[in-house]
Design a protein around this motif. Structure first.
Motif, PDB file in Angstrom:
ATOM      1  N   HIS A 195     -45.429  -5.791  12.307  1.00 30.68           N
ATOM      2  CA  HIS A 195     -45.931  -4.600  11.627  1.00 30.68           C
ATOM      3  C   HIS A 195     -47.399  -4.772  11.249  1.00 30.68           C
ATOM      4  CE1 HIS A 195     -45.197  -6.974   8.008  1.00 30.68           C
ATOM      5  NE2 HIS A 195     -43.992  -7.200   8.504  1.00 30.68           N
ATOM      6  N   LYS A 245     -41.543  -4.786  17.884  1.00 30.32           N
ATOM      7  CA  LYS A 245     -42.312  -3.737  17.203  1.00 30.32           C
ATOM      8  C   LYS A 245     -42.005  -3.741  15.700  1.00 30.32           C
ATOM      9  CE  LYS A 245     -42.467   1.242  16.946  1.00 30.32           C
ATOM     10  NZ  LYS A 245     -41.836   2.458  17.396  1.00 30.32           N
ATOM     11  N   TYR A 246     -40.756  -4.002  15.340  1.00 29.49           N
ATOM     12  CA  TYR A 246     -40.373  -4.042  13.928  1.00 29.49           C
ATOM     13  C   TYR A 246     -40.957  -5.263  13.222  1.00 29.49           C
ATOM     14  CZ  TYR A 246     -37.476  -4.487   9.770  1.00 29.49           C
ATOM     15  OH  TYR A 246     -37.046  -4.635   8.479  1.00 29.49           O
ATOM     16  N   GLU A 259     -38.134  -3.212  20.852  1.00 30.77           N
ATOM     17  CA  GLU A 259     -37.981  -2.568  19.546  1.00 30.77           C
ATOM     18  C   GLU A 259     -37.974  -3.594  18.422  1.00 30.77           C
ATOM     19  OE1 GLU A 259     -35.105   0.738  17.407  1.00 30.77           O
ATOM     20  OE2 GLU A 259     -34.521  -0.130  19.319  1.00 30.77           O
ATOM     21  N   THR A 316     -34.794   3.131   8.460  1.00 33.33           N
ATOM     22  CA  THR A 316     -35.371   3.985   9.499  1.00 33.33           C
ATOM     23  C   THR A 316     -35.890   3.221  10.714  1.00 33.33           C
ATOM     24  OG1 THR A 316     -37.502   3.972   8.353  1.00 33.33           O
ATOM     25  CG2 THR A 316     -36.007   5.796   7.865  1.00 33.33           C
ATOM     26  N   THR A 317     -36.380   1.999  10.549  1.00 31.24           N
ATOM     27  CA  THR A 317     -37.027   1.338  11.687  1.00 31.24           C
ATOM     28  C   THR A 317     -36.385   0.036  12.138  1.00 31.24           C
ATOM     29  OG1 THR A 317     -38.585   0.174  10.248  1.00 31.24           O
ATOM     30  CG2 THR A 317     -39.263   2.328  11.065  1.00 31.24           C
ATOM     31  N   ASN A 318     -35.506  -0.566  11.365  1.00 35.93           N
ATOM     32  CA  ASN A 318     -34.902  -1.842  11.753  1.00 35.93           C
ATOM     33  C   ASN A 318     -33.961  -1.615  12.928  1.00 35.93           C
ATOM     34  OD1 ASN A 318     -33.655  -4.331  11.954  1.00 35.93           O
ATOM     35  ND2 ASN A 318     -33.489  -4.591   9.749  1.00 35.93           N
ATOM     36  N   ARG A 343     -37.698   1.594   4.890  1.00 32.80           N
ATOM     37  CA  ARG A 343     -38.226   0.997   6.122  1.00 32.80           C
ATOM     38  C   ARG A 343     -37.105   0.354   6.932  1.00 32.80           C
ATOM     39  NH1 ARG A 343     -40.121  -4.317   7.317  1.00 32.80           N
ATOM     40  NH2 ARG A 343     -41.412  -4.265   9.171  1.00 32.80           N
ATOM     41  N   ASN A 344     -36.210  -0.358   6.262  1.00 34.34           N
ATOM     42  CA  ASN A 344     -35.117  -1.002   6.986  1.00 34.34           C
ATOM     43  C   ASN A 344     -34.155   0.023   7.579  1.00 34.34           C
ATOM     44  OD1 ASN A 344     -35.689  -3.739   6.858  1.00 34.34           O
ATOM     45  ND2 ASN A 344     -34.883  -3.907   4.797  1.00 34.34           N
TER      46      ASN A 344
END
Length: 93
Positions: free
Chosen positions: A67, A63-64, A60, A38-40, A35-36
């Motif tokens: 969750h 959004k992170y 962004e 790919t999306t952080n 998760r970190n």
């Protein structure tokens, strides 16, 4: 033959209950790492993204941090066992 000796020596039925929490922890850690990565918004894996420097991308980042689990927990009381808490704090019982 070597694998048979390994199994007899190290994998015993007493070890099976330890495998459940270990597999759970490894799964949770793996999920968080993926998760970190790919999306952080602060983690940049590719060279082009690292060259960009510090970005002012508040959407962004929000959004992170906002969750699904955090949205699910937001309106709830911070209790693990509400019935036990009520039993010891409520004078009606």
């Amino acid at each position: 033959m070597a694998s048979s000796n390994f199994m007899k020596r190290w994998v015993r039925p007493e070890v099976y209950p330890l495998l459940v929490p270990m597999v759970t922890v490894v799964g949770l850690v793996s999920m968080q790492l993926i998760r970190n990565i790919t999306t952080n918004p602060e983690v940049r894996v590719t060279k082009e993204n690292r060259a960009a420097g510090i970005l002012e991308n508040f959407e962004e980042g929000e959004k992170y941090t906002e969750h699904r689990f955090r949205k699910f927990v937001r309106g709830r009381r911070p209790e693990i066992m509400p019935s036990v808490n009520n039993f010891f704090t409520d004078p009606k019982f």
